[in-house]
Design a protein around this motif. Structure first.
Motif, PDB file in Angstrom:
ATOM      1  N   UNK A  56       4.265   9.486  -7.266  1.00 21.97           N
ATOM      2  CA  UNK A  56       5.116   8.532  -6.574  1.00 21.97           C
ATOM      3  C   UNK A  56       6.545   8.961  -6.832  1.00 21.97           C
ATOM      4  N   UNK A  57       7.451   8.694  -5.864  1.00 24.57           N
ATOM      5  CA  UNK A  57       8.834   9.134  -6.027  1.00 24.57           C
ATOM      6  C   UNK A  57       9.797   8.241  -5.267  1.00 24.57           C
ATOM      7  N   UNK A  71       7.480   5.456  -3.722  1.00 19.73           N
ATOM      8  CA  UNK A  71       6.549   5.683  -2.614  1.00 19.73           C
ATOM      9  C   UNK A  71       5.636   6.853  -2.937  1.00 19.73           C
ATOM     10  N   UNK A  72       4.376   6.732  -2.516  1.00 17.48           N
ATOM     11  CA  UNK A  72       3.392   7.793  -2.746  1.00 17.48           C
ATOM     12  C   UNK A  72       3.766   9.012  -1.924  1.00 17.48           C
ATOM     13  N   UNK A 108       0.835  -1.203   0.000  1.00 17.16           N
ATOM     14  CA  UNK A 108       0.000   0.000   0.000  1.00 17.16           C
ATOM     15  C   UNK A 108       0.876   1.261   0.000  1.00 17.16           C
ATOM     16  N   UNK A 109       0.624   2.136  -0.942  1.00 18.73           N
ATOM     17  CA  UNK A 109       1.399   3.372  -1.048  1.00 18.73           C
ATOM     18  C   UNK A 109       2.733   3.219  -1.746  1.00 18.73           C
ATOM     19  N   UNK A 110       2.993   2.044  -2.354  1.00 17.14           N
ATOM     20  CA  UNK A 110       4.250   1.827  -3.061  1.00 17.14           C
ATOM     21  C   UNK A 110       3.999   1.151  -4.405  1.00 17.14           C
ATOM     22  N   UNK A 127      12.078  11.893  -9.175  1.00 22.12           N
ATOM     23  CA  UNK A 127      11.419  12.961  -8.422  1.00 22.12           C
ATOM     24  C   UNK A 127       9.903  12.866  -8.500  1.00 22.12           C
ATOM     25  N   UNK A 128       9.387  12.331  -9.607  1.00 21.24           N
ATOM     26  CA  UNK A 128       7.943  12.096  -9.671  1.00 21.24           C
ATOM     27  C   UNK A 128       7.586  11.162 -10.818  1.00 21.24           C
ATOM     28  N   UNK A 129       6.633  10.296 -10.537  1.00 23.03           N
ATOM     29  CA  UNK A 129       6.011   9.391 -11.497  1.00 23.03           C
ATOM     30  C   UNK A 129       4.533   9.696 -11.362  1.00 23.03           C
TER      31      UNK A 129
END
Length: 188
Positions: A107-108, A99-100, A76-78, A115-117
């Motif tokens: 997610x990063x 990780x969210x 959860x959150x990954x 830095x961001x997905x």
């Protein structure tokens, strides 16, 4: 204090530009991504097109191939994300756990340079993913057009090109050839 008309006009233009950018950012990057079903988004994706400001990322035109990505909920959150690309050195793949972010719908993993997905748009047959990568003051942005099959629809390609224009990546946009030998190196 009395402002000169030219200064007042410049301030008004700056304020108007700022308001447009804030409005655009809120529309383009929603505050919450609760509507995205990560279970449906998870799985194997072909990378049909890419736009990036990373110099030297793609090989010469005659050596380019379709990329691929596998996205899975890790915990959860990954997310566990594997990406394979044809690079000047040949087909290469990378795996990263993201990780969210608690404040943004991205997610990063800054330790790995992600830095961001951010999934900008999807109907679960195609997806537009905005990546921001960087370390040590070097920052790069990329837009990926993902598709479940090794071809894309006209509408998803149109969204990709429109988004490239918005992100100022139009000059660096390329549709990858249909050779999927590199993409198949990470088939689940």
């Amino acid at each position: 204090m009395v402002m000169q008309p030219k200064l007042r006009m410049k301030l008004a233009m700056a304020l108007a530009t700022t308001l447009v950018m804030v409005s655009w950012t809120q529309e383009f990057f929603p505050k919450e991504a609760h509507s995205l079903n990560w279970g449906k988004f998870s799985g194997f994706w072909y990378i049909i097109a890419i736009a990036t400001d990373t110099q030297g990322f793609l090989p010469a035109r005659d050596k380019r191939k379709l990329g691929a990505s596998v996205v899975k909920v890790h915990k959860p959150g990954q997310l566990r994300v594997v990406i394979a690309f044809s690079r000047p050195q040949g087909c290469q793949s990378r795996e990263v756990i993201l990780k969210k972010d608690k404040k943004k719908p991205v997610f990063r993993n800054t330790m790995k340079g992600v830095k961001s997905f951010h999934v900008l748009s999807t109907d679960y047959r195609y997806g537009l993913v905005y990546l921001r990568l960087g370390r040590a003051g070097n920052n790069y942005k990329s837009l990926l057009l993902l598709h479940r099959q090794n071809i894309s629809s006209f509408l998803s390609l149109r969204k990709f090109l429109d988004t490239c224009h918005t992100l100022q990546l139009t000059k660096q946009a390329t549709i990858l050839p249909k050779d999927d030998s590199c993409a198949h190196t990470i088939l689940p």
